[in-house]
Write a protein that holds these residues in place. Structure first.
Motif, short mmCIF file in Angstrom:
data_model
loop_
_atom_site.label_atom_id
_atom_site.label_comp_id
_atom_site.label_asym_id
_atom_site.label_seq_id
_atom_site.Cartn_x
_atom_site.Cartn_y
_atom_site.Cartn_z
N TYR A 1 -3.48 3.74 -2.25
CA TYR A 1 -3.45 3.04 -2.92
C TYR A 1 -2.75 1.53 -3.06
O TYR A 1 -1.98 1.53 -2.48
CB TYR A 1 -3.19 3.21 -4.33
CG TYR A 1 -3.40 2.28 -5.45
CD1 TYR A 1 -4.70 1.99 -6.12
CD2 TYR A 1 -2.94 1.48 -5.97
CE1 TYR A 1 -5.17 0.83 -7.22
CE2 TYR A 1 -3.01 0.34 -7.00
CZ TYR A 1 -4.42 0.09 -7.55
OH TYR A 1 -4.30 -0.64 -8.15
N TYR B 1 -9.06 1.41 -2.91
CA TYR B 1 -8.18 3.18 -2.59
C TYR B 1 -9.00 3.60 -1.88
O TYR B 1 -10.46 3.26 -1.93
CB TYR B 1 -7.69 3.47 -4.46
CG TYR B 1 -9.55 3.98 -4.90
CD1 TYR B 1 -10.08 5.24 -4.75
CD2 TYR B 1 -9.51 2.60 -5.81
CE1 TYR B 1 -11.34 4.92 -5.68
CE2 TYR B 1 -10.90 2.62 -6.93
CZ TYR B 1 -11.41 3.76 -6.50
OH TYR B 1 -12.69 4.00 -6.86
N ASN C 1 -7.43 -4.63 -6.13
CA ASN C 1 -7.00 -3.61 -5.36
C ASN C 1 -7.96 -2.19 -3.79
O ASN C 1 -9.02 -2.85 -4.62
CB ASN C 1 -6.35 -2.86 -6.45
CG ASN C 1 -7.70 -2.24 -7.25
OD1 ASN C 1 -8.21 -1.30 -6.83
ND2 ASN C 1 -7.59 -2.84 -8.53
N GLN D 1 0.95 -0.81 0.14
CA GLN D 1 -0.18 0.37 0.45
C GLN D 1 1.02 1.53 -0.10
O GLN D 1 2.14 1.21 0.90
CB GLN D 1 -0.54 0.00 1.39
CG GLN D 1 -1.84 0.63 1.13
CD GLN D 1 -2.76 1.27 2.64
OE1 GLN D 1 -3.26 -0.24 2.74
NE2 GLN D 1 -2.66 2.28 3.11
#
Length: 388
Positions: A223, A238, A236, A199
């Motif tokens: 992110y 974010y 992912n 991250q």
């Protein structure tokens, strides 16, 4: 930015050889012991007994410095039901000068208002979805001064981990809420088996000090990856947001607006609209996409009521707007007063919530789908802590 990267690389490769004029080691120890009185509107047995008075937490803090390298660690011991012993933070640091510092280890994620986006014992609603006072394992560069621009750049390899092996589910015994696994259907097998990896975080803020006014405003973003232990694929996640904080004499105001999205690579039979998080020994589900708004206001009054030195009155409000159709939003509001008396600090909190796992919900999916028929529930809480 080039200066920052040069310092970062220099620190990584030279930390074993650093020698700065500080021949005498410095070591400091501290800690706290806390107890809670609880009276909850949704627990008839507790109400009939007049509430519960119980052990909250014992912690030990350690700080050390020698030859320019500093250590800062905090270990907490909760009851077994709330996760037992956990390391809240533990990092090494080095200061290049008075404005530029670097930290390595289990350190606070530079996301939102630091250290806290709240004044009460419960924190604000973002804490319960991993967006306030979160700590992960990595490396962080800090450029900080009293006025003007400040920034933080960080890379976190993963959330705090206590088991080896890339195929290990994260432990529920943790202080910070992190992405986790959870047995949703009760069959004894874990579902939603994700964990945070690799991250990146960036935060910038601007400070203005003018007589009695202190302003702080800024923005932040993160992110990273979500590794799924079943599919072996990497999704992912974010998040980004803005904040503003004001100090005027005895008044403090904190405000935030933010968005987050989690996109794990779950098996086909698992919903993409929710994911699991865990802390304090227990997991629950959280909505994968949401916006959040918070407003926290406090006013401190010095007094001379021996041994009481000050009273801080506050109201902290938080709201999670879930983007997925059919999901019901979550709310939290805490009104209270903090009483300072030497080393003793006591919170008197009236915490109310709706679709909130810690305030009257079913604890499984209040922060996920929620319940459109949910009612506001409340908990009166007195936390007594001696800090040394």
């Amino acid at each position: 930015m080039i200066y920052t990267l040069k310092n970062l690389l220099w620190f990584i490769f030279t930390i074993p050889f650093i020698g700065i004029a500080q021949d005498t080691p410095e070591i400091k120890f501290g800690g706290a012991l806390r107890f809670n009185y609880i009276y909850s509107s949704w627990k008839p047995e507790q109400k009939k007994q007049g509430g519960d008075f119980m052990y909250d937490m014992f912690r030990v803090n350690a700080k050390a410095a020698y030859k320019g390298i500093k250590l800062n660690a905090e270990y907490r011991l909760y009851s077994d039901a709330f996760g037992g012993g956990v390391l809240k933070q533990g990092w090494l640091s080095y200061s290049f000068n008075t404005q530029n510092h670097i930290q390595v280890g289990l350190t606070q994620v530079p996301f939102g208002i630091q250290q806290y986006n709240s004044h009460n014992w419960f924190f604000n609603i973002g804490y319960y979805i991993g967006l306030e006072d979160d700590h992960d394992i990595g490396i962080k560069f800090i450029h900080e001064k009293e006025e003007g621009f400040n920034y933080q750049i960080a890379f976190f390899k993963n959330a705090e981990a206590i088991t080896f092996g890339g195929n290990s589910d994260i432990s529920y015994s943790r202080y910070s809420y992190d992405v986790s696994s959870m047995d949703v259907d009760g069959d004894g097998e874990l579902d939603y088996r994700n964990k945070e990896i690799n991250q990146f975080n960036f935060k910038v803020n601007y400070k203005i000090n003018r007589k009695n006014f202190k302003h702080q405003m800024g923005a932040y973003a993160q992110y990273g990856g979500l590794y799924n232990l079943d599919t072996k694929d990497i999704g992912n996640h974010y998040g980004y947001g803005v904040f503003y904080e004001l100090d005027y004499k005895k008044l403090n105001i904190k405000s935030e607006l933010l968005h987050y999205t989690k996109s794990p690579k779950n098996p086909d039979n698992e919903s993409k609209s929710v994911f699991a998080m865990a802390a304090y020994g227990t997991p629950y589900l959280v909505a994968s996409k949401a916006n959040m708004a918070t407003l926290a206001v406090a006013y401190t009054i010095p007094v001379t009521w021996k041994p009481i030195e000050s009273l801080q009155f506050y109201n902290d409000f938080g709201y999670i707007n879930k983007i997925t159709e059919g999901f019901t939003d979550s709310y939290m509001n805490v009104t209270g007063v903090g009483v300072s008396a030497g080393h003793l600090y006591t919170y008197f909190d009236f915490a109310a919530g709706k679709n909130n796992s810690w305030l009257g919900g079913n604890f499984i999916d209040d922060f996920a789908q929620g319940n459109p028929e949910a009612k506001w529930e409340a908990r009166f809480n007195i936390n007594i802590g001696y800090y040394f």
